[in-house]
Design an enzyme around this catalytic site. Structure first.
Site, PDB file in Angstrom:
ATOM      1  N   THR A  16      20.821  64.073  87.540  1.00 54.73           N
ATOM      2  CA  THR A  16      21.173  65.168  87.443  1.00 54.73           C
ATOM      3  C   THR A  16      19.946  66.665  87.581  1.00 54.73           C
ATOM      4  O   THR A  16      18.910  66.040  87.773  1.00 54.73           O
ATOM      5  CB  THR A  16      21.378  65.545  85.979  1.00 54.73           C
ATOM      6  OG1 THR A  16      20.685  66.288  85.284  1.00 54.73           O
ATOM      7  CG2 THR A  16      22.702  64.749  85.424  1.00 54.73           C
ATOM      8  N   ARG A  66      24.881  72.254  87.629  1.00 56.59           N
ATOM      9  CA  ARG A  66      25.821  71.417  86.903  1.00 56.59           C
ATOM     10  C   ARG A  66      25.770  70.461  88.498  1.00 56.59           C
ATOM     11  O   ARG A  66      26.451  71.036  88.783  1.00 56.59           O
ATOM     12  CB  ARG A  66      26.411  71.225  86.334  1.00 56.59           C
ATOM     13  CG  ARG A  66      26.584  72.027  84.792  1.00 56.59           C
ATOM     14  CD  ARG A  66      27.665  72.287  84.287  1.00 56.59           C
ATOM     15  NE  ARG A  66      27.458  70.688  82.752  1.00 56.59           N
ATOM     16  CZ  ARG A  66      26.762  70.772  82.042  1.00 56.59           C
ATOM     17  NH1 ARG A  66      26.321  71.841  81.906  1.00 56.59           N
ATOM     18  NH2 ARG A  66      26.234  69.995  81.699  1.00 56.59           N
ATOM     19  N   ASP A 117      17.161  56.127  86.348  1.00 56.42           N
ATOM     20  CA  ASP A 117      18.229  57.194  86.041  1.00 56.42           C
ATOM     21  C   ASP A 117      17.039  58.225  85.633  1.00 56.42           C
ATOM     22  O   ASP A 117      17.485  58.624  84.284  1.00 56.42           O
ATOM     23  CB  ASP A 117      19.274  56.724  85.222  1.00 56.42           C
ATOM     24  CG  ASP A 117      20.209  57.774  85.292  1.00 56.42           C
ATOM     25  OD1 ASP A 117      19.720  59.548  85.316  1.00 56.42           O
ATOM     26  OD2 ASP A 117      21.020  57.644  84.150  1.00 56.42           O
ATOM     27  N   GLU A 159      34.166  67.957 103.625  1.00 55.05           N
ATOM     28  CA  GLU A 159      34.490  66.615 103.447  1.00 55.05           C
ATOM     29  C   GLU A 159      33.359  66.391 104.803  1.00 55.05           C
ATOM     30  O   GLU A 159      32.951  66.373 105.983  1.00 55.05           O
ATOM     31  CB  GLU A 159      35.339  65.687 103.734  1.00 55.05           C
ATOM     32  CG  GLU A 159      36.051  66.498 102.877  1.00 55.05           C
ATOM     33  CD  GLU A 159      37.395  65.268 102.307  1.00 55.05           C
ATOM     34  OE1 GLU A 159      37.780  64.575 103.507  1.00 55.05           O
ATOM     35  OE2 GLU A 159      38.168  65.555 101.342  1.00 55.05           O
ATOM     36  N   LYS A 199      19.034  69.678  83.848  1.00 56.71           N
ATOM     37  CA  LYS A 199      19.011  69.295  82.460  1.00 56.71           C
ATOM     38  C   LYS A 199      16.759  69.944  82.806  1.00 56.71           C
ATOM     39  O   LYS A 199      16.581  71.103  83.261  1.00 56.71           O
ATOM     40  CB  LYS A 199      18.826  67.783  82.207  1.00 56.71           C
ATOM     41  CG  LYS A 199      19.840  67.462  82.190  1.00 56.71           C
ATOM     42  CD  LYS A 199      20.314  65.860  81.244  1.00 56.71           C
ATOM     43  CE  LYS A 199      21.456  65.521  81.491  1.00 56.71           C
ATOM     44  NZ  LYS A 199      21.638  64.372  80.738  1.00 56.71           N
ATOM     45  N   TYR A 218      35.763  74.066 102.546  1.00 56.23           N
ATOM     46  CA  TYR A 218      35.373  71.993 102.430  1.00 56.23           C
ATOM     47  C   TYR A 218      34.531  71.827 103.322  1.00 56.23           C
ATOM     48  O   TYR A 218      35.055  72.455 104.536  1.00 56.23           O
ATOM     49  CB  TYR A 218      36.735  71.897 103.082  1.00 56.23           C
ATOM     50  CG  TYR A 218      37.799  71.269 101.785  1.00 56.23           C
ATOM     51  CD1 TYR A 218      37.150  70.274 101.316  1.00 56.23           C
ATOM     52  CD2 TYR A 218      38.164  71.482 100.712  1.00 56.23           C
ATOM     53  CE1 TYR A 218      37.782  69.709 100.149  1.00 56.23           C
ATOM     54  CE2 TYR A 218      38.935  71.149  99.632  1.00 56.23           C
ATOM     55  CZ  TYR A 218      38.987  70.045  99.380  1.00 56.23           C
ATOM     56  OH  TYR A 218      39.025  69.372  98.010  1.00 56.23           O
TER      57      TYR A 218
HETATM   58  C1  LIG Z   1      23.339  63.733  81.380  1.00 55.15           C
HETATM   59  C2  LIG Z   1      22.854  62.193  81.600  1.00 55.15           C
HETATM   60  C3  LIG Z   1      24.198  61.784  82.716  1.00 55.15           C
HETATM   61  C4  LIG Z   1      24.993  62.192  82.762  1.00 55.15           C
HETATM   62  O1  LIG Z   1      24.985  63.015  83.616  1.00 55.15           O
HETATM   63  P1  LIG Z   1      26.895  64.009  83.543  1.00 55.15           P
HETATM   64  O2  LIG Z   1      26.237  65.515  85.000  1.00 55.15           O
HETATM   65  O3  LIG Z   1      26.538  65.058  82.172  1.00 55.15           O
HETATM   66  O4  LIG Z   1      28.036  63.578  84.135  1.00 55.15           O
HETATM   67  C5  LIG Z   1      23.633  60.061  83.248  1.00 55.15           C
HETATM   68  N1  LIG Z   1      22.037  59.680  83.536  1.00 55.15           N
HETATM   69  C6  LIG Z   1      21.606  60.320  81.962  1.00 55.15           C
HETATM   70  C7  LIG Z   1      20.515  59.485  81.977  1.00 55.15           C
HETATM   71  C8  LIG Z   1      21.754  61.532  81.502  1.00 55.15           C
HETATM   72  O5  LIG Z   1      20.975  61.890  80.812  1.00 55.15           O
END
Ligand SMILES: *Cc1c(COP(=O)(O)O)cnc(C)c1O
Length: 420
Positions: free
Chosen positions: A228, A237, A202, A58, A231, A56
């Protein structure tokens, strides 16, 4: 066999061990075209599966609420410094549990419940967390949405500008989850500046392309960047919030204590490993190869008579509109999965069908590029997709089986990390 091997798990919990092995074998045996997925390296897997999960911590480096941070602090520092160096930003927070909580932290940092926020509409390629109605971000904030042009399939910047002027949103999101074209960050920056909104890029889908120089960077245009890590960036993740110095404190406070408790230190370590991998020259080659594969696949699909939203792609992602093909996205996706070609059904802009059975399928080349497929394989892949879509509309299961056998033969000669 899963790699690293799972001998203890096999004894302690044979059911789960068997399922993990089955998933490794499934990932090895299919052509994975889900645009948000990838294969992480064995090094990333090792960091994710480490004893760091026991700890932990925090708070932030040097300011923790628990003792025993002699090791977690340098790990988080490495992740933060690598993120800052890779993307060229002043500040990085590597603690968000995933992309959705990272975006929620952005709202918490820069808006009050009921404030107006603006994003790309979900059926046009936006993400749930950009204010879609079923998401908390659409329930707790007043969200307004721009779309893509019906004639070009590209983001309608005129609509976005007019909407921003009329609605004066506190936050503007650009980027999304099914956008096959380059995001014009400078244009969004101009809109945000004019209406005094915080621009959030994003880059969840395209972070690896940006890191590898295969997509323009939002840095210098969007003061806040959400991504994220799992991807195209090819990490575990997780998620990161990147920003200029001005927005740093508000973001940090929003992530912790605003939204989360203890960071996932095993994930932080794995993010650090992935960021190191992404800073290697070979990752630039990877990012450009992802785009080359997507463009080759898009070209081959068009040659087969498929209708692609926006006519093609600039990044890793392709959105096929099956409207003229006599089949919905869902049955097409299911038939392709049966043939060992994995993707997802997806709405297309101005879709006339329902969200749970829309007109499109979405595919991406991040994972198959990691496997080592090249543009030379793409005409074959497009041919299989065409054969299966045709077979699905005529319920020709034998044809699907034939493709499955060919898919298995091809992909088995391209090893995946995580399987030996
Ligand atoms: C995949 C994605 C997210 C969310 O990610 P998670 O890890 O699935 O919560 C947010 N914004 C965009 C544009 C995404 O493609």
């Amino acid at each position: 066999m899963h790699n690293p091997p799972l001998p203890e798990l096999a004894v302690a919990d044979p059911e789960i061990a068997g399922l993990v092995e089955a998933e490794a074998a499934r990932q090895q045996a299919s052509i994975r075209l889900i645009a948000s997925e990838n294969y992480v390296s064995t090094a990333v897997l090792e960091a994710s599966g480490s004893v760091l999960t026991n700890k932990y911590s925090e708070g932030y480096v040097g300011r923790r609420y628990y003792e025993g941070q002699q090791v977690t602090d340098p790990i988080e520092t490495l992740a933060v410094e690598r993120a800052k160096a890779l993307f060229g930003v002043e500040h990085a927070n590597v603690q968000p549990y995933s992309g959705s909580p990272a975006n929620l932290a952005v709202y918490l940092a820069f808006a009050q419940p009921g404030d107006t926020v603006m994003g790309l509409s979900l059926p046009m390629g936006g993400h749930l967390t950009h204010g879609w109605s079923v998401s908390a971000t659409g329930k707790w904030f007043r969200s307004v949405r721009y779309g893509v042009r019906a004639d070009t399939g590209r983001i309608d910047l005129d609509e976005a500008r007019d909407l921003a002027r009329a609605e004066r949103p506190k936050i503007i999101f650009c980027g999304g989850t099914a956008i096959p074209r380059t995001i014009d960050f400078p244009a969004f920056a101009e809109i945000a500046r004019e209406v005094g909104a915080v621009l959030v890029a994003d880059i969840a889908h395209i972070a690896g392309l940006i890191a590898g120089g295969a997509h323009p960077s939002p840095v210098g245009h969007a003061p806040v960047i959400s991504t994220t890590t799992h991807k195209t960036l090819r990490g575990p993740r997780g998620a990161m919030l990147l920003s200029d110095a001005e927005h740093a404190t508000a973001l940090d406070k929003a992530v912790f204590p605003g939204l989360q408790g203890g960071p996932h230190n095993h994930t932080t370590a794995a993010i650090a490993v992935a960021l190191r991998e992404a800073s290697a020259p070979s990752f630039r080659d990877y990012a450009h190869a992802v785009v080359a594969n997507a463009q080759a696949l898009a070209g081959a699909l068009v040659e087969r008579g498929f209708d692609l939203v926006s006519g093609g792609t600039d990044n890793h992602l392709i959105l096929i509109d099956l409207t003229g093909k006599d089949i919905g996205g869902k049955p097409a996706a299911k038939a392709l999965d049966a043939a060992g070609i994995e993707l997802n059904y997806n709405a297309v802009p101005y879709d006339k069908r329902k969200p749970f059975d829309p007109s499109g399928v979405r595919l991406g080349t991040a994972a198959i590029t990691t496997r080592g497929l090249t543009p030379a394989h793409m005409p074959q892949l497009a041919g299989w997709i065409d054969d299966v879509v045709k077979a699905a509309s005529t319920e020709d299961t034998a044809a699907i089986e034939r493709v499955r056998a060919q898919v298995t033969e091809l992909i088995s000669s391209f090893p995946m990390p995580g399987f030996a």
